[in-house]
Scaffold this active site. Sequence first.
Site, PDB file in Angstrom:
ATOM      1  N   ASP A  62      48.245  38.763  39.829  1.00 30.74           N
ATOM      2  CA  ASP A  62      49.125  37.893  40.620  1.00 30.74           C
ATOM      3  C   ASP A  62      50.475  37.769  39.907  1.00 30.74           C
ATOM      4  O   ASP A  62      50.556  37.230  38.807  1.00 30.74           O
ATOM      5  CB  ASP A  62      48.477  36.512  40.774  1.00 30.74           C
ATOM      6  CG  ASP A  62      49.228  35.611  41.732  1.00 30.74           C
ATOM      7  OD1 ASP A  62      50.384  35.906  42.070  1.00 30.74           O
ATOM      8  OD2 ASP A  62      48.642  34.592  42.153  1.00 30.74           O
ATOM      9  N   SER A 108      48.215  30.158  47.999  1.00 28.43           N
ATOM     10  CA  SER A 108      49.519  29.934  47.397  1.00 28.43           C
ATOM     11  C   SER A 108      49.848  28.437  47.390  1.00 28.43           C
ATOM     12  O   SER A 108      49.037  27.637  46.929  1.00 28.43           O
ATOM     13  CB  SER A 108      50.575  30.760  48.139  1.00 28.43           C
ATOM     14  OG  SER A 108      51.784  30.814  47.433  1.00 28.43           O
ATOM     15  N   HIS A 114      48.548  38.557  44.520  1.00 26.73           N
ATOM     16  CA  HIS A 114      48.632  37.186  45.027  1.00 26.73           C
ATOM     17  C   HIS A 114      48.052  37.060  46.432  1.00 26.73           C
ATOM     18  O   HIS A 114      47.330  36.113  46.734  1.00 26.73           O
ATOM     19  CB  HIS A 114      50.098  36.763  45.032  1.00 26.73           C
ATOM     20  CG  HIS A 114      50.324  35.333  45.429  1.00 26.73           C
ATOM     21  ND1 HIS A 114      49.943  34.262  44.648  1.00 26.73           N
ATOM     22  CD2 HIS A 114      50.907  34.787  46.547  1.00 26.73           C
ATOM     23  CE1 HIS A 114      50.278  33.126  45.239  1.00 26.73           C
ATOM     24  NE2 HIS A 114      50.857  33.415  46.396  1.00 26.73           N
TER      25      HIS A 114
END
Length: 459
Positions: A344, A254, A379
Site C-alpha cells: 500500500d 481507505s 491500497h
Amino acid sequence: MRWRVTDRMVRLLTATPSRALMDEQIVLKGHYLPCNSPVTFRARMRCENGNLWESMSHYHTDENGDVDLTRDSSMGGSYIGCEPMGLFWSLQPARGQEEGLRLRKKNVDTPYTVHVTMLEGHILLRDSSEDEEMIGKQELATVTVQRWYKAPGVQRIEICQNQVVGTLFLPPGPGPFPGVLDLWGIGGGLVEYRAALFASRGLASLALAYFNHKDIPGPRNHFTVGDSYFKAAWRVLQDHPQVCGNRMAIIGLSFGVFIALRMAMYPSVSPKCVVCINGPLGVYNSLANEDRLTCDTGKKLWGVNQQGYLSFWEASLPSNFPPANIVQIEKLECPLLYIVGEDDLSCASMVNADEIEKRLLAVGKSHLFTRVSYPGAGHLIEPPYTPCARTSLWAKRPTKLFTQWGGKLAEHAAAQEDSWQRILGFLECNLRGEQRTQSFSTKEPNQHIVPKHLDTLFN
C-alpha cells in the site's frame, strides 16, 4: 510455423458461463486446434468512458489440440502461470489511451463486455496494438463474455431520505436480509459496484455518499456532514422493512475505514461486525461533531515520488494523528476484520493495523481483531478479478495530479480473490451465524497470507 487450415478444421473457443458476476470464475477453453502448437488468448473491452483495455497470454495446445485455462499455464504475455482468470485481472489500458486510468463501474445496470479472441502463434501486445490487419489474419475464434456486478432480481433503490444520499441494493426475494453499510474513501462521490455485488450475494447493502457529491448540500470537495449524517444513514438501512435491523455490518476502504471505526463506537449504531480495508485509525487534522466533519489530509505531509505522483502514506501514520483525532478503538464491542495490502503506497495500513492490535490487546479485546495481510497487494483491494491500478489520476483541476496506490499485478489479484471470500465468510458468520468454506475462519487471526497459487513467487 504457419498452420495448414482445411475446410474440415473448425476452431472452437468456449467461455463457461458467458454471463457471470464479477466474482465468478469463467472457464475458457480452446478446441480442435493443431496439437502441440502455440496459441495466444487476447481479451479486449471498452470501459464506460470509451477507453480500450486489453490483455494477452501465450499457451501451447496439448496432444489433442485443446487448451484449458483452468489447467494450462501461460508461457508469457500479461501474466505467467496457471491463472484461470488471468485475462480479466491483467487487463490494462491499451496504447494511446488516457493517462492514469482506473477501472471503476459507474452504471451497475450494465455489464462489462469482454471480447476474448484466440490467435494463431504467440503475439505480443505491441503487435496487437500496431497491426490490426495482421492480427485479423491470425484470428481463430472469438467469444463474448458479460461480467456483471448486479445479479438478476437485485433491486437498486436511490436514497434521498432524512438528507441521506446513497443507493440501496436489495437481494431478490422478500427478505428480510442482513444489511451492510458500504463506505468508500476521500475520492468522494457515490460508488455502487461493491454494494451491488454484496446484494448479489444475499446481503442488503447501502452505498453511502458523504463527500464530494452533487446532492449533498454545501461546496464540493468540503466535508459538510458529521456524526448525525452517518447515524441517520444507519437508521435508513436499519429501518427498511426488508433489512434485519439487528444483523448489520459496516465496511470501509481507505478514509472509509476511519468513518467505519468511528461509527462502530456510536452506542446507537452497535454493528454486529466491521470490515476495514487499508485505512487509518485517525486523521491528521479534523474537527468532528454532530453536524460536520472537517478534514485536512495534511498537505505538508504529502509524499511525492520522482514521477511527481502523490502519496498520503506519511499523513496516515498514527504518530501524526493528534490524540483527539484517533478513534477510541478500545471501546470496540464487535468483531473487526482488517485487510492489509503490504504494498500500500497510499496509506500506512500495516502501521495502523499494528496500532489497532496493540490498543485492543492492552484492554483484553485482541480476540475481536482478525488481520489478513497480503504481500504485494496495494491500497485498492476490491472485488476479485478486477485490474490493479498502481497509480491513477487523482484530480484534473487546477492541474493534473496522480496518486500512488501500489500493488503488483499478480499478487494484488490473488489478494483480491482471497480477501473477497474471507470478507463474505466473515459477514456470513457474524450476520447469519454461518461459515463459508475458504472464509476467514480457515486461518488463525492476524496471519500473513500468501495464496497457494502464488507461493512460488515468494519462495
